[in-house]
Design a protein around this motif. Sequence first.
Motif, short mmCIF file in Angstrom:
data_model
loop_
_atom_site.label_atom_id
_atom_site.label_comp_id
_atom_site.label_asym_id
_atom_site.label_seq_id
_atom_site.Cartn_x
_atom_site.Cartn_y
_atom_site.Cartn_z
N GLY A 72 0.86 -1.19 0.00
CA GLY A 72 0.00 0.00 0.00
C GLY A 72 0.89 1.23 0.00
O GLY A 72 1.65 1.46 0.94
N ASP A 74 1.34 5.22 0.01
CA ASP A 74 0.72 6.52 0.33
C ASP A 74 1.68 7.66 0.00
O ASP A 74 2.90 7.49 0.01
CB ASP A 74 0.36 6.59 1.82
N ASN A 100 -2.48 4.54 -3.72
CA ASN A 100 -3.65 5.08 -3.03
C ASN A 100 -3.97 6.51 -3.43
O ASN A 100 -5.11 6.96 -3.26
CB ASN A 100 -3.45 4.99 -1.51
N LEU A 105 -7.83 4.64 -7.86
CA LEU A 105 -8.25 4.34 -6.49
C LEU A 105 -8.94 5.55 -5.85
O LEU A 105 -9.84 5.39 -5.02
CB LEU A 105 -7.08 3.88 -5.64
N ASP A 109 -12.60 5.64 -4.08
CA ASP A 109 -12.77 6.26 -2.77
C ASP A 109 -13.93 7.26 -2.79
O ASP A 109 -14.74 7.30 -1.86
CB ASP A 109 -11.47 6.97 -2.38
N PRO A 122 -6.58 9.94 5.42
CA PRO A 122 -5.46 9.08 5.06
C PRO A 122 -4.65 8.71 6.30
O PRO A 122 -4.53 9.48 7.24
CB PRO A 122 -4.63 9.95 4.10
N ARG A 126 -6.20 3.30 6.98
CA ARG A 126 -6.81 3.37 5.64
C ARG A 126 -5.99 2.58 4.64
O ARG A 126 -6.53 1.85 3.79
CB ARG A 126 -6.93 4.82 5.22
N ASN A 127 -4.67 2.71 4.71
CA ASN A 127 -3.77 1.99 3.82
C ASN A 127 -3.95 0.48 3.97
O ASN A 127 -4.13 -0.25 2.99
CB ASN A 127 -2.33 2.41 4.14
N TYR A 130 -7.37 -0.80 2.53
CA TYR A 130 -7.41 -0.98 1.08
C TYR A 130 -6.61 -2.21 0.66
O TYR A 130 -7.02 -2.97 -0.24
CB TYR A 130 -6.89 0.26 0.38
#
Length: 406
Positions: A72, A74, A100, A105, A109, A122, A126-127, A130
């Motif tokens: 993931g 970010d 993300n 994505l 969202d 965020p 959240r990471n 997903y």
Amino acid sequence: MSDFHQNGIITDFHNLTRRTVEALEQELCQFSRRRPMGLILPSLFSELEGPALSAIVDELVKVPYLNEIVIGLDRADREQFLYARDFFSRLPQHTRILWNDGPRLRALDAELEEHGLGSLEPGKGRNVWYCAGYMLSSGRSTVVGLHDCDILTYERGLLARLMYPVAHPNFNYSFCKGYYPRIAEGKLNGRVSRLLVTPLLRALKTVCGPMPYLDYLDSFRYPLSGEFAMRSEVLEGIRIPADWGLEIGVLSELQRNYSLRQLCQVDIADAYDHKHQPVSEDDPDGGLNRMSLDISKALYRKLATQGITFSSEDFRTLKATYYRFALDLIEAYDHDATMNGLSLDRHSEEQAVELFASNLLEAGNLFMDNPRERPFIPSWNRVQAAVPDLLTRMHEAVELDNQGKV
């Protein structure tokens, strides 16, 4: 097998570090035929430029039993995502990166927001959420591990020990939490766990009375560790906080959804060091300052679901009780450090405790002032009920990002 003891709450495997990595991996390769295994790596782009992640990837290249790795990513723009694709390309496992911040994505969202299922701010929670969704959509793994990307002392035996209890076909564990000594460079680390969580749990037991939930959390040797493994079905039903309350939130959901006989913890490393968060006394949105607020709120929310009511007076009492427990523990930690030839700065420890004590009150005020706050990301079970094809479209979006033009 390792020595273990039953602590009355969950099974605790210790001294698993006595076994060689090669022996563990040989068994895990056999287990993977029945229980395919995957790994989630929640990462900021900045960690790709740090000292730890490249060495972690070098170790993961050698892991023979992993079926897939999901990263993931970010805080990455287009060029940084392309850099990440190249950075992780040497991994031999089926590897996918969730961009993300990418348009595909982000569009999903926004769709979740329209259904009232937005994943909030965020953050690590959240990471991970997903990544869990992608894991469910891929269907490649029935056992899923997770660890952070800033571990400076990483070696692949850490992952093998973490995965072993859940991957073993004759064991019935649905979740395993990792722990390790927080000692590095001659210092006693792990301040948030030592100076916030441990004395806060003891203070809550004093103020709220004995509770199975508090005993349960207190049974984990390192409740804030970012390393755990679970059956894939666990990912579908749990609701997790989007903020720094992730680890406490996950443990809370497991206590609600699973028998304690299905939970365990395991000793995964003799030494562990990672990027240390600053205290950030003057920045309530950063470092240990923000972390202590989020963790405290996560505990208050959970206790409220169990019928505990709080008032301003309760939070003041809790602060005073916590402060006394924390100061007593600092003295014990100082003696422990001295006996083991380690250094410990009592002045900075007491400064941290003063900040945490203040944040207990602030977290209480935030908790009472926002009764309509939606603290948890919805479970994937709920998302699939509301938007049945979202996981399929997420899988397609990730594939396009990883294999097509962006």
